[in-house]
Design a protein around this motif. Structure first.
Motif, PDB file in Angstrom:
ATOM      1  N   ASN A 384     -11.996  36.709   0.961  1.00  0.00           N
ATOM      2  CA  ASN A 384     -11.866  37.704  -0.110  1.00  0.00           C
ATOM      3  C   ASN A 384     -13.172  37.928  -0.867  1.00  0.00           C
ATOM      4  N   TYR A 413      -6.021  37.431   7.858  1.00  0.00           N
ATOM      5  CA  TYR A 413      -5.950  38.032   6.520  1.00  0.00           C
ATOM      6  C   TYR A 413      -7.307  38.624   6.171  1.00  0.00           C
ATOM      7  N   ASP A 415      -9.347  40.995   3.553  1.00  0.00           N
ATOM      8  CA  ASP A 415      -9.211  41.479   2.180  1.00  0.00           C
ATOM      9  C   ASP A 415     -10.543  42.042   1.699  1.00  0.00           C
ATOM     10  N   THR A 476      -5.560  44.797  -2.506  1.00  0.00           N
ATOM     11  CA  THR A 476      -6.937  44.869  -2.027  1.00  0.00           C
ATOM     12  C   THR A 476      -7.058  44.600  -0.534  1.00  0.00           C
ATOM     13  N   GLY A 477      -5.956  44.387   0.148  1.00  0.00           N
ATOM     14  CA  GLY A 477      -6.012  44.084   1.574  1.00  0.00           C
ATOM     15  C   GLY A 477      -6.501  45.257   2.394  1.00  0.00           C
TER      16      GLY A 477
END
Length: 605
Positions: A384, A413, A415, A476-477
């Motif tokens: 992130n 994942y 982001d 915010t992904g």
């Protein structure tokens, strides 16, 4: 496990037990053969307790396929195969015959006990018999289970108004005396000395664990730097000093067989960057993290793997009781991997920690095992943040096994981060892994990315969410620009956390940084079996889906369901839905005006 050990068995349920486990979901027993094409190669075989012979007043409790799922966790939903054996009275027992072909010198018993009235768990023994003769007392505990979701005090407080979940724990045991030969029986029995009010027995792993590995040539032993393999004194500084020396001298850092205590409240984690670190095997060398509980100090107990690290052949465990570093729960990451220069993690068993948090470029994790995590089993990500050491590019995750994850079993994942400056994850392959019975979230998760591949993975018995969730995570992904999901076997899913399904394909929502973007996925040759609601569910607004060669077998609701207000396209070819429950339909498109479907050869056409 020794590096030479053959990983030749796919973990779920073995032989007739596997067929029975699938049949318990209402599917034909012969359907188990599909599992042989997917999942991790591992050196153990699992037998479900519900396939055993019951003694005394022991009873099988199971979730009945097609019944209402409800909105809270249950012992049945968290069990593998959605079934377990309950031992309540003295004399209750379950007997399993060793049909695995393994001469087992170790067992892993997955079981649950009641919580203490005021939380914190109970400890009790359960007796093990081999071929009818008492062999040893197994010590079980619920100290690291029982979280109360939605409570007003803390996650371990049964009086805080929360609903309990996380019931089961894996308990590894070395068998006393002779190994359990093929054809022999084991009996788990509640005798008078076994004082828990009840025992829920889920399954048992049979494994022939190899002898401890020999010390590598040209290696540095952490013991020579003051590390204590007897678990009496803190070894944090000694291990770190040995790693520094090994890195400087280009020599392997060796952790001999033993249990190494790391209970320092250090503000920085144990950092293995640039070193080759090797233990005597995951049954023999353990790094155990025990920061004092509770504590208000700032500490990090995770293990950092950076560029050039090779970590292998050990176990990482902790005394954590729930998720979150810098809190009383103390469940920091198992391993945090990063680095633009690549890294490798092999044959590492992580237990009672937060996720294996995997970033960087050119990282590989294979033949690893995760039990009872408080977060994801394995999560490939970009952390992130905009950081060249944390890109999540060119990553490989293969032949790993997780059971009892506290979030997604295996996840990718991507982001953008609060500033929107992080890089999109690219070229990640997640293949031939096994994800069993996560108690929270999904078996598999693809949340954004470009050129993502999930191939030939096996998922079984997801408790709360979906067998696989495909799309995006959070405001915010990043969107999912391109993914291939092929050849996976996805059993169950569609659990108690709101309305879930076997497979969910979804897109950015209206609050997303990327609200106008589409999810793009090719979903081919997958087997979706025994979903607790719909087999495949296409959700939210913007999706482009290519779906071919899939089989949806015995869903509790629709086979393929496209909800209202979805836009985009679907190219569906050669898919089939079989073994529907009465009154259910193979295919339903509630967005026919906005989600355009083409293709042929589907069973509903």
């Amino acid at each position: 496990m020794a590096s030479a050990s053959p990983f030749t068995r796919r973990a779920l349920f073995g032989g007739a037990a596997g067929a029975a486990a699938v049949a318990a979901l209402g599917a034909p027993a012969s359907a188990y053969s599909a599992c042989a094409t997917a999942g991790a190669d591992v050196p153990w075989v699992t037998l479900g307790a519900q396939t055993g012979t019951l003694g005394g007043g022991a009873a099988v409790r199971r979730f009945v396929h097609g019944s209402p799922v409800g909105s809270i966790a249950t012992l049945e939903l968290e069990a593998t195969g959605y079934a377990f054996v309950e031992l309540k009275a003295t004399g209750d027992s379950v007997t399993l015959r060793n049909t695995t072909g393994v001469r087992a010198n170790t067992l892993v018993v997955r079981a649950a006990l009641p919580d203490a009235p005021d939380g914190g768990g109970v400890e009790a023994t359960l007796n093990l018999y081999v071929d009818g003769a008492f062999r040893q007392a197994l010590t079980l505990s619920s100290a690291q289970t029982y979280l109360y979701r939605g409570g007003t005090t803390n996650p371990k407080d049964p009086h805080g108004g929360g609903a309990p979940h996380r019931f089961y724990n894996d308990f590894p045991f070395k068998v006393t005396g002779a190994a359990i030969a093929p054809g022999s029986t084991i009996t788990l029995k509640k005798d008078a000395a076994n004082t828990a009010a009840w025992y829920a027995i889920d399954c048992v792993d049979f494994e022939a664990a190899p002898a401890p590995l020999a010390r590598p040539a040209n290696s540095i032993s952490v013991v020579d730097y003051g590390a204590d393999p007897t678990f009496q004194t803190d070894s944090t500084t000694a291990i770190q000093n040995a790693v520094a020396a090994g890195r400087a001298q280009g020599r392997t850092v060796w952790l001999p067989a033993g249990k190494y205590l790391t209970h320092s409240l250090a503000g920085v984690p144990l950092d293995l960057t640039g070193a080759t670190v090797k233990g005597a095997g995951m049954w023999h060398t353990t790094i155990y993290r025990r920061p004092p509980l509770p504590s208000s100090n700032t500490y990090r107990t995770k293990i950092t793997v950076g560029s050039g690290t090779r970590l292998s052949d050990l176990q990482i465990d902790s005394n954590a009781v729930y998720r979150g570093e810098n809190r009383a729960g103390a469940a920091d990451y198992s391993i945090e991997a990063q680095g633009a220069g690549g890294w490798t993690i092999e044959r590492v068993w992580t237990r009672h920690c937060d996720a294996n948090w995997l970033s960087g470029t050119g990282g590989t994790v294979r033949h690893c095992r995760s039990s009872d995590s408080y977060g994801d089993g394995f999560n490939v990500n970009n952390s992130n943040v905009p950081n060249p050491d944390k890109l999540g590019h060119d990553m490989l995750v293969e032949h790993n096994y997780q059971r009892g994850a506290g979030d997604d079993g295996f996840a990718v994942y991507s982001d953008a981060g609060a500033s929107g400056q992080s890089a999109q994850i690219e070229r990640v392959t997640v293949r031939r892994n096994t994800s069993v019975a996560p108690y929270w979230a999904n078996g598999l998760r693809i949340a954004g990315g470009r050129d993502i591949e999930f191939r030939e993975n096996l998922v079984d018995s997801v408790s709360s969410n979906s067998a696989i969730d495909i799309g995006i995570y959070g405001v915010t992904g990043f969107p999912l620009e391109s993914a291939v999901v092929d050849g996976n076997v996805l059993i169950g899913g569609g659990g108690w956390n709101s309305v879930r399904h076997g497979v969910r394909i979804t897109s950015p929502n209206a609050e997303s940084y990327f609200a106008d973007e589409y999810t793009n996925v090719v979903f081919t040759n997958n087997t979706v079996k025994g979903s607790l609601r719909a087999g495949i569910f296409i959700d939210l607004w913007r999706n482009h889906v290519v779906m071919s060669g899939n089989t949806v077998d015995h869903p509790a609701e629709q086979g393929v369901y496209i909800r209202s207000n979805v836009t985009g396209t679907g190219e569906f070819d050669g898919n089939e839905v079989v073994n529907l429950l009465p009154g259910e339909v193979q295919y339903a498109n509630d967005s026919a005006a906005t989600f355009t479907v083409t293709g042929s050869g589907n069973s509903w056409q």
